[in-house]
Design a protein around this motif. Sequence first.
Motif, short mmCIF file in Angstrom:
data_model
loop_
_atom_site.label_atom_id
_atom_site.label_comp_id
_atom_site.label_asym_id
_atom_site.label_seq_id
_atom_site.Cartn_x
_atom_site.Cartn_y
_atom_site.Cartn_z
N ILE A 33 -37.23 -30.43 -42.60
CA ILE A 33 -36.96 -30.19 -41.17
C ILE A 33 -38.09 -29.32 -40.63
CG2 ILE A 33 -35.34 -29.23 -39.51
CD1 ILE A 33 -33.12 -29.77 -41.54
N ASN A 34 -38.90 -29.89 -39.72
CA ASN A 34 -40.05 -29.18 -39.15
C ASN A 34 -39.68 -28.39 -37.90
OD1 ASN A 34 -41.86 -30.40 -41.07
ND2 ASN A 34 -41.70 -32.29 -39.87
N THR A 35 -38.69 -28.88 -37.15
CA THR A 35 -38.31 -28.24 -35.90
C THR A 35 -36.85 -28.52 -35.63
OG1 THR A 35 -38.80 -28.09 -33.52
CG2 THR A 35 -39.03 -30.26 -34.56
N ILE A 36 -36.21 -27.66 -34.83
CA ILE A 36 -34.78 -27.81 -34.60
C ILE A 36 -34.45 -27.36 -33.18
CG2 ILE A 36 -34.09 -25.50 -35.40
CD1 ILE A 36 -31.78 -26.94 -36.92
N TYR A 37 -33.45 -28.03 -32.57
CA TYR A 37 -33.03 -27.69 -31.21
C TYR A 37 -31.53 -27.93 -31.09
CZ TYR A 37 -32.06 -28.33 -26.25
OH TYR A 37 -31.51 -28.26 -24.99
N ALA A 38 -30.81 -26.96 -30.51
CA ALA A 38 -29.36 -27.08 -30.28
C ALA A 38 -29.12 -27.24 -28.79
CB ALA A 38 -28.64 -25.83 -30.80
N ASP A 39 -28.50 -28.38 -28.40
CA ASP A 39 -28.23 -28.58 -26.99
C ASP A 39 -26.88 -27.97 -26.61
OD1 ASP A 39 -26.23 -30.35 -27.78
OD2 ASP A 39 -27.43 -32.15 -27.42
N LYS A 40 -26.47 -28.19 -25.41
CA LYS A 40 -25.22 -27.60 -24.92
C LYS A 40 -24.05 -28.58 -24.99
CE LYS A 40 -27.67 -24.48 -21.77
NZ LYS A 40 -27.83 -24.04 -20.35
N ARG A 41 -24.23 -29.66 -25.74
CA ARG A 41 -23.19 -30.68 -25.87
C ARG A 41 -22.72 -30.84 -27.32
NH1 ARG A 41 -26.93 -32.66 -22.27
NH2 ARG A 41 -28.01 -33.78 -23.95
N GLY A 42 -22.92 -29.80 -28.11
CA GLY A 42 -22.45 -29.84 -29.49
C GLY A 42 -23.29 -30.68 -30.41
N LYS A 43 -24.59 -30.84 -30.11
CA LYS A 43 -25.48 -31.63 -30.95
C LYS A 43 -26.65 -30.78 -31.41
CE LYS A 43 -23.16 -35.42 -29.92
NZ LYS A 43 -22.17 -34.80 -28.99
N ILE A 44 -27.03 -30.99 -32.68
CA ILE A 44 -28.21 -30.36 -33.26
C ILE A 44 -29.26 -31.44 -33.46
CG2 ILE A 44 -29.13 -28.98 -35.15
CD1 ILE A 44 -27.01 -27.54 -33.47
N TRP A 45 -30.44 -31.23 -32.90
CA TRP A 45 -31.52 -32.20 -33.00
C TRP A 45 -32.55 -31.66 -33.99
CZ3 TRP A 45 -31.15 -36.80 -30.37
CH2 TRP A 45 -30.15 -36.85 -29.37
N MET A 46 -32.95 -32.49 -34.93
CA MET A 46 -33.89 -32.07 -35.96
C MET A 46 -35.09 -33.02 -35.98
SD MET A 46 -31.18 -31.41 -39.04
CE MET A 46 -30.28 -32.90 -38.62
N GLY A 47 -36.28 -32.43 -36.01
CA GLY A 47 -37.49 -33.20 -36.22
C GLY A 47 -37.83 -33.20 -37.69
N VAL A 93 -33.43 -36.77 -35.95
CA VAL A 93 -32.07 -36.87 -36.45
C VAL A 93 -31.15 -36.02 -35.58
CG1 VAL A 93 -30.53 -36.51 -38.41
CG2 VAL A 93 -32.88 -37.27 -38.80
N LYS A 94 -30.04 -36.61 -35.16
CA LYS A 94 -29.03 -35.89 -34.36
C LYS A 94 -27.82 -35.60 -35.25
CE LYS A 94 -26.53 -38.28 -31.54
NZ LYS A 94 -26.07 -39.11 -30.40
N PHE A 95 -27.35 -34.36 -35.20
CA PHE A 95 -26.17 -33.95 -35.97
C PHE A 95 -25.07 -33.56 -35.00
CE2 PHE A 95 -23.65 -30.57 -38.07
CZ PHE A 95 -23.14 -31.31 -39.12
N ASP A 96 -23.91 -34.23 -35.11
CA ASP A 96 -22.76 -33.92 -34.28
C ASP A 96 -21.94 -32.82 -34.97
OD1 ASP A 96 -19.94 -34.13 -33.28
OD2 ASP A 96 -20.85 -35.66 -32.00
N ILE A 97 -21.83 -31.67 -34.30
CA ILE A 97 -21.18 -30.52 -34.93
C ILE A 97 -19.71 -30.80 -35.20
CG2 ILE A 97 -20.57 -28.08 -34.64
CD1 ILE A 97 -23.11 -27.76 -32.98
#
Length: 633
Positions: A176-190, A196-200
């Motif tokens: 995992i090179n980079t990571i971002y957490a949006d405001k809709r319960g999803k974690i985005w990973m580069g 890759v999207k992870f649904d919490i």
Amino acid sequence: MVKEHIFLTTTGGGIFYTNLLNTPWKELLIGKTADVNDTWNIRAAGVDKFWIGTQRGIYEWKKGMAGPRPVNVPLIGKCPVITQFTDKENVLWMGLGEGNGLAAYNLTNNSLQLYSKKDKGNQLPIRFPVCIAEDEFGDLWMGGTEGRGLVKWSRTNHQFALFPPAYNTDFDNGVINTIYADKRGKIWMGTNAGLVKFDISSQKFKKVDMPEALSSNTVYSLAADNKGRLWIGTKNGLNCMEPGTGHFFLFGGYYPSSEDPVLSVKYDSAANKVYFNTAHIFYSAIPNQLLRPRRAPGVLITAVTSSGNNLNPAQSISLPANDNNISIAFSAVNLVDGMQNRYYYRLNNLSKNWISAGRTRQISFSNLLSGNYTFSVKAQMADGTMSTNQATLLFSVQTPYYKSWWFIVLAIITTGGIIYFIYLNRIRQVLRVQAIRNSIATDLHDDIGSTLSNINILTELSNANLSAPEQARSFLKRITEEVNTSNQSLDDIVWSINTLNDSYEQTVARMKRYTAELFEGANIAYHFHFDEKIAYKKLHMEKRKDIYLVFKEAVNNIYKHAAATHVDISLQSHQNHLQMIIKDNGKGFDTTQPTSRNGIKNMKIRLAKWKGSISILSAIDEGTLLTIIIPVL
């Protein structure tokens, strides 16, 4: 972008910064050695104060200072600070390189908590994080480059949890090179294998990779703008995704060196600008300008092939019935991100609705039925703009001969003829069997019936002359002769209907046996010659019977009337004919004199049935020569 300043960290070159893009960049060296000038990150630590993460610990710099100075954070010292992240509780989380784990430094009370893989109670699952993000619930998410997977730190119990990668799933690469957490319960990973999207809530992974969306599967950096769009730095340039629609935008050709790796992406919400850099160039752009509507592309058919042969799409195409496969290639003119075009097609004979081909630019059809076809294709760019036209290809598949009207008519006629022939053959067989039955009945009536009638008469005469023994003995002798004749006739009938005797060999054998029984008792010498070439040829039952009866009539005439002492019999094949020659040295007869006997007449009738012939040469006291010719087949 930190506190209205733009900073660039470098490898061995310290930091470059500016506050306006149109002003010169300034260089800021951390120290005199190269390793301390390996800078990883920078964050605001107060008014005009910044903390810089380097390969040799944390340094602080204020505007106006000659140079940065080390920050004395207990237990960190000269550890590489790979990443800095400040959460909503004002805790600074630092990834410590060289396997030193994770540091949580409370900026309010200056307390420090260290986590590593060496901890026994709450062990950090990875050596150290390179990226950290905080979700809407306050939990932290982090990843590293060792490939172990996604790590969660719970705000509730301060415990770590690991979500490892799994082979052949949407999360199959744990780098995992980079990571971002949006405001809709999803974690985005580069990752090195796509976005890759992870649904919490469901704890499920969903991957997006080439060629479905990204220009490269290696994702280095993520940033979100004020509209929730995700800006993605990849190994092959800048990408953008609209989470609501799932549309991806690629910007090949939009800026110089647009296919170089984008190492970092940041978004400035105040200026509504996206900043990104490659190894040599720094860029800034307004999102809406990059994403402005583009001219709709035109789609065209580029190639048509069938069984490896190139066909001209501008000409009428007719495929043979036995080669009913076709491949159609097409493309839409889009010089910016043409690889992201989506295509839709339909074939009028197979589907009335448009079928998505994705990013595939070639469609193949096989085993097409005969008929006329219209293939249509249209394109859609990454921003949803549809092509201005639909490319169309007209082609046909020829009707196979076995489906043509003339073949069907011929097949019906042929089938009817075969059925009629089978029926006619069956009728002929029935008639043939009936004819055989009639023949047997006639023979039994004529031969056996008349013989039995004679026996009955002779028996009555014998009874009437019992007082005259000589006369009665004469009648009994004739009864014996009639019985023998009857036995012979019955034996002939049984022999004639036995299919095992349907050959020249069996017929000749019976001829020889009959000749021997007849001539040897009368002291008549005879010679029998048979051509072995026709021994195993088959004979029709009726034909065999007639040949035998003609022969039998001929030798009977010699026995009864010729007074011969020697007879020559020859059966041989000559030009597909059977030639039977019977010659005796008897008293002969005058062939010109009429006779009331039916023997020769019956012989001629039987031979005529098989297109045969009979020739009789005879003279008084010169014997008789009988020549019979019958076709072999």
